[in-house]
Design an enzyme around this catalytic site. Structure first.
Site, PDB file in Angstrom:
ATOM      1  CD  GLU A   1     -28.463   3.618   8.297  1.00 32.14           C
ATOM      2  OE1 GLU A   1     -28.068   2.685   7.575  1.00 32.14           O
ATOM      3  OE2 GLU A   1     -27.810   4.055   9.264  1.00 32.14           O
TER       4      GLU A   1
ATOM      5  CD1 TRP B   1     -27.090   4.352  15.477  1.00 34.95           C
ATOM      6  CD2 TRP B   1     -28.984   4.903  16.517  1.00 34.95           C
ATOM      7  NE1 TRP B   1     -28.107   3.615  14.898  1.00 34.95           N
ATOM      8  CE2 TRP B   1     -29.280   3.934  15.507  1.00 34.95           C
ATOM      9  CE3 TRP B   1     -30.032   5.403  17.284  1.00 34.95           C
ATOM     10  CZ2 TRP B   1     -30.560   3.448  15.282  1.00 34.95           C
ATOM     11  CZ3 TRP B   1     -31.318   4.921  17.055  1.00 34.95           C
ATOM     12  CH2 TRP B   1     -31.568   3.952  16.070  1.00 34.95           C
ATOM     13  CG  ASP B   2     -25.081   0.637  16.550  1.00 33.81           C
ATOM     14  OD1 ASP B   2     -25.448   1.666  15.958  1.00 33.81           O
ATOM     15  OD2 ASP B   2     -24.780  -0.411  15.968  1.00 33.81           O
TER      16      ASP B   2
ATOM     17  CE  LYS C   1     -29.511  -1.025   7.005  1.00 36.43           C
ATOM     18  NZ  LYS C   1     -28.287  -0.191   6.940  1.00 36.43           N
ATOM     19  CD  GLN C   2     -32.001   0.990  11.304  1.00 34.87           C
ATOM     20  OE1 GLN C   2     -31.306   0.931  10.315  1.00 34.87           O
ATOM     21  NE2 GLN C   2     -31.516   1.220  12.505  1.00 34.87           N
TER      22      GLN C   2
END
Length: 802
Positions: free
Chosen positions: A508, A379-380, A620-621
């Site tokens: 994640e 998806w980046d 995580k993000q």
């Protein structure tokens, strides 16, 4: 700020704003330098390995040569399998190494760990797109030569790469030998040698993926090698040719050697003292994925003839001209921080080198610089890389979206496997099939459907390219909307709200949850846009809409259901905290103990079992914070502040995708110190090896994120629902000024701001209307519009206003 360590702060060298310079050879850092000095053109990638090979003892080397979208498959072995797990994995291959050039001086072989290196410099010029290496070397017998090597991967001829190797005899007369070779026997040992349980590196192959079929030569120092992948059965043809340039006094002899998969040609040149000779080597790669197999040799011969006619200097001139045009649209100029200026240009150049632009390929997480994540697309691409190209080089943006259309059938098949209607795009792929063997952080991330829809909407709004929407984009939107309505359900216990269960959001470290807020918010936007697109097509393109309606069996009741699901979408919210809950249960978990987590235990995924992580409030993000940016008009300023303040301390940024998003939101809410800190970490992610794994390839999402952090963060750029550009610039106190350009519907606008004012200049086009801090401005050619810069955005602790 987050609690993890700051990684590896040592820079490669003092920054040069348009170049990357290595002034001394350090074998311990060799593999990372190979990533940093990689070259590519979106089709071919060549790591920055040494032509003569690596002979160090303390470091490592990956002589990586890649072709975008060229992969082999292999069975995925599960100790405990289940229905619907992907049966095969795809991996980008390290293909035939045609970059081999070995020099011998009076019979003594040159390499950097032998003899005496009297001078060394390696320079990547980002304006010219050429990698230079200059070495003065003294052999063990005392013969000194000056070696100048130039390398490029052509941005104008996608099948071509070239190396120009020049040698000067400084203090002797004698024989200098230069052997040029290509080798198709790529040993597994040349891949990443120690994966150490790191899931980011992927599985290790136990057998050669490229099988020899045939080889040939032209009798003039040129040759070709044809191979086939073991399982996917794609054909690869790699070829080389040469052009030798000698001084009048020199003579030479040529010898060739063919040993199955290794073809070599050696030039033995007799030189006088002070003489210089050079060899230009031209390399081509063609595969059956984009060329008819029976035409591979013919196409290769044509490419090499073209290269020989241009010569290295001609190819270099074309390269420079191409980059002049690119930088006129994509350059971001900041005054006041040379290290970050260098990083911004390095990142933009890296994105250009790795982005597929043929509609058949996309952008791997590591680009074409290394084998991390096995060359998979994520998806980046849509969330990070696509905006950069949409607003600078929209033709590449369209090509990236065309890849999703080409793989729509595989997405339909994946939805069927998952017992759903419509289409579900794979979390990681090359050919279009799902490759994620760990479904909690893979297939469960269904938000990729909404991410792709968001990318389509942004691209169409920014470019006005309704032709893409009509021919390709609408079908993607409709099939993926079917998936959402089938996946979700109306919960009587929540007054009939539409809920989506059993998914994983961007974070994640939290997996398989109900009602991930980011997923539900983005799915709602997706469904609304699909309904808007139906209306647009019915009104402006009725014939095309009728055809699509017939082809996919679209019923009127489905469209009504899309709108109903969007209207009733459930988004979890905590009234007591005044924030959106990341999911139904996130806020009920205990928070991670950051204080007692040692710095060496980051990233957490390498030191704790997933279940340990899943039981805690730890990210995580960016997850909900990402929604604050993408869907910013749906949140008040107070909401952005409260949500950012809650989730930011819980975020480790173990993902390179995260710091840039926090930088953007921090800048928007006035936390400029945090914004600048996160921006610095993003922009020099690879140059300073912040995450400690640049050796396996560069972080393309962070590269694109650094552009976003300037343009969307400090520049305050947004598109409103009608597609109109708006800006609200704020200058970091460390800078004197900032300048960037964006493309909007075929027009190029430059935004320049310093500590006092912002100037909008139309550089290309007939005129457009923008918003500056909410004020409507009409920008015309040769009539820059200036406004005082808004006072620095108030810190989050100040007055709260929308």
């Amino acid at each position: 700020m987050n609690k993890r360590s700051e990684g590896h702060p040592a820079a490669l060298q003092l920054p040069r704003e348009w170049s990357l310079v290595e002034d001394a050879y350090d074998e311990k850092d060799n593999q990372r330098k190979e990533s940093l000095f990689a070259l590519g053109n979106g089709y071919i990638g060549m790591r920055g390995y040494f032509e003569e090979g690596y002979h160090g003892k303390e470091g490592a080397s990956v002589r990586g040569n890649y072709v975008n979208g060229f992969y082999d498959t292999a069975p995925i072995h599960y100790p405990e399998g289940a229905y619907g797990y992907p049966a095969e994995g795809q991996a980008m291959l390290n293909v035939t190494d045609a970059g081999i050039l070995k020099l011998a001086v009076e019979g003594e072989t040159f390499h950097l760990n032998r003899g005496h290196v009297r001078f060394y410099k390696r320079v990547l010029h980002m304006q010219s797109g050429v990698l230079h290496r200059l070495v003065e070397w003294e052999s063990p017998a005392g013969h000194r030569v000056l070696i100048h090597i130039r390398r490029l991967v052509s941005l104008t001829h996608r099948h071509l790469a070239a190396i120009h190797y020049e040698v000067t005899a400084l203090n002797f007369a004698g024989t200098v030998s230069l052997c040029s070779a290509m080798d198709g026997d790529i040993a597994e040992a040349e891949g990443p040698p120690d994966r150490g349980g790191d899931p980011r590196l992927g599985a290790r192959r136990t057998e050669p993926s490229l099988l020899f079929e045939e080889a040939g030569s032209d009798g003039r120092g040129g040759g070709w090698l044809k191979q086939r992948t073991r399982h996917s059965r794609f054909a690869l043809l790699t070829a080389m040719s040469h052009r030798l340039a000698l001084p009048p006094s020199a003579s030479y002899s040529l010898s060739e050697k063919h040993d199955r998969q290794r073809l070599s040609v050696q030039y033995d040149v007799a030189l006088r003292r002070g003489d210089t000779f050079s060899l230009s080597k031209f390399i081509s790669h063609h595969t059956s994925r984009d060329t008819r197999e029976e035409e591979l040799l013919m196409q290769s011969e044509g490419a090499l003839r073209l290269a020989e006619s241009r010569g290295f200097d001609g190819l270099a001139e074309e390269q420079h001209a191409y980059l002049d045009a690119f930088w006129s649209r994509a350059d971001v100029e900041i005054k006041g921080d040379p290290a970050l200026q260098q990083g911004l240009r390095f990142n933009a150049f890296g994105l250009l080198q790795s982005a597929g632009r043929d509609g058949r390929t996309s952008m791997a997480a590591k680009g074409l610089t290394g084998e991390g994540y096995e060359g998979h697309y994520f998806w980046d691409t849509e969330m990070y890389v696509l905006p950069f190209f949409t607003f600078t080089t929209p033709e590449i943006g369209r090509a990236l979206l065309e890849f999703r259309y080409r793989t729509l059938e595989q997405a339909r098949e994946r939805a069927k496997v998952m017992a759903q209607r419509g289409a579900l795009y794979p979390w990681r792929t090359i050919g279009g099939e799902e490759n994620s063997a760990f479904f909690p952080a893979g297939t469960a991330q269904a938000h990729i459907n909404a991410d792709i829809a968001y990318g389509i909407r942004q691209y169409v709004q920014a470019t006005g390219d309704e032709a893409f929407l009509v021919r390709q984009g609408a079908e993607i939107l409709f099939e993926t909307s079917r998936f959402w309505v089938d996946l979700g359900h109306y919960d009587p216990g929540r007054d009939g709200a539409f809920c989506i269960d059993g998914v994983t959001g961007p974070d994640e470290y939290t997996a398989i949850v109900n009602n991930n807020a980011y997923t539900n918010l983005m799915a709602r936007e997706h469904l609304r846009y699909a309904c808007e697109t139906v209306g647009l097509l019915r009104e402006r393109y009725p014939l095309q809409y009728a055809r699509l309606e017939r082809e996919i069996g679209l019923a009127e009741e489905e469209i009504r259901e899309w709108q109903r699901a969007a209207d009733k979408m459930y988004v979890p919210y905590d009234d007591e905290l005044g924030i959106y809950a990341q999911d139904d249960t996130f806020l009920s978990k205990r928070k991670w103990d950051f204080a007692d987590t040692p710095p060496e235990n980051y990233p957490l995924l390498l030191h704790y079992h997933p279940l340990v992580i899943y039981r805690h409030q730890v990210l995580k993000q960016a997850d909900l914070v990402l929604a604050l940016f993408l869907l910013g008009e749906q949140f008040s300023r107070e909401e952005k502040i409260r949500n950012y303040r809650y989730y930011e301390p819980l975020t480790t940024h173990d993902s390179s995708l995260s710091p840039c998003i926090h930088s953007i939101i921090a800048a928007e809410i006035g936390e400029m110190e945090a914004a600048y800190d996160y921006f610095g970490r993003t922009v020099r992610m690879d140059l300073d090896d912040v995450n400690g794994n640049a050796k396996d390839g560069l972080h393309t999402a962070a590269m694109a994120g650094s552009w976003m952090a300037v343009v969307n963060g400090f520049g305050g750029m947004r598109l409103d629902r009608g597609g109109r550009l708006g800006f609200r610039p704020v200058l970091p106190p460390q800078w004197e000024s900032c300048r960037f350009k964006v493309m909007h519907r075929g027009q190029r606008i430059e935004v320049f701001f310093d500590r006092e004012q912002v100037t909008y200049t139309l550089q290309e086009g007939e005129g457009l209307v923008i918003l500056h801090d909410g004020e409507r401005l009409e920008i015309r050619p040769e009539a820059p519009v200036r406004r005082e810069l808004s006072a620095d955005r108030e810190p989050a602790g100040g007055h709260l206003g929308n």
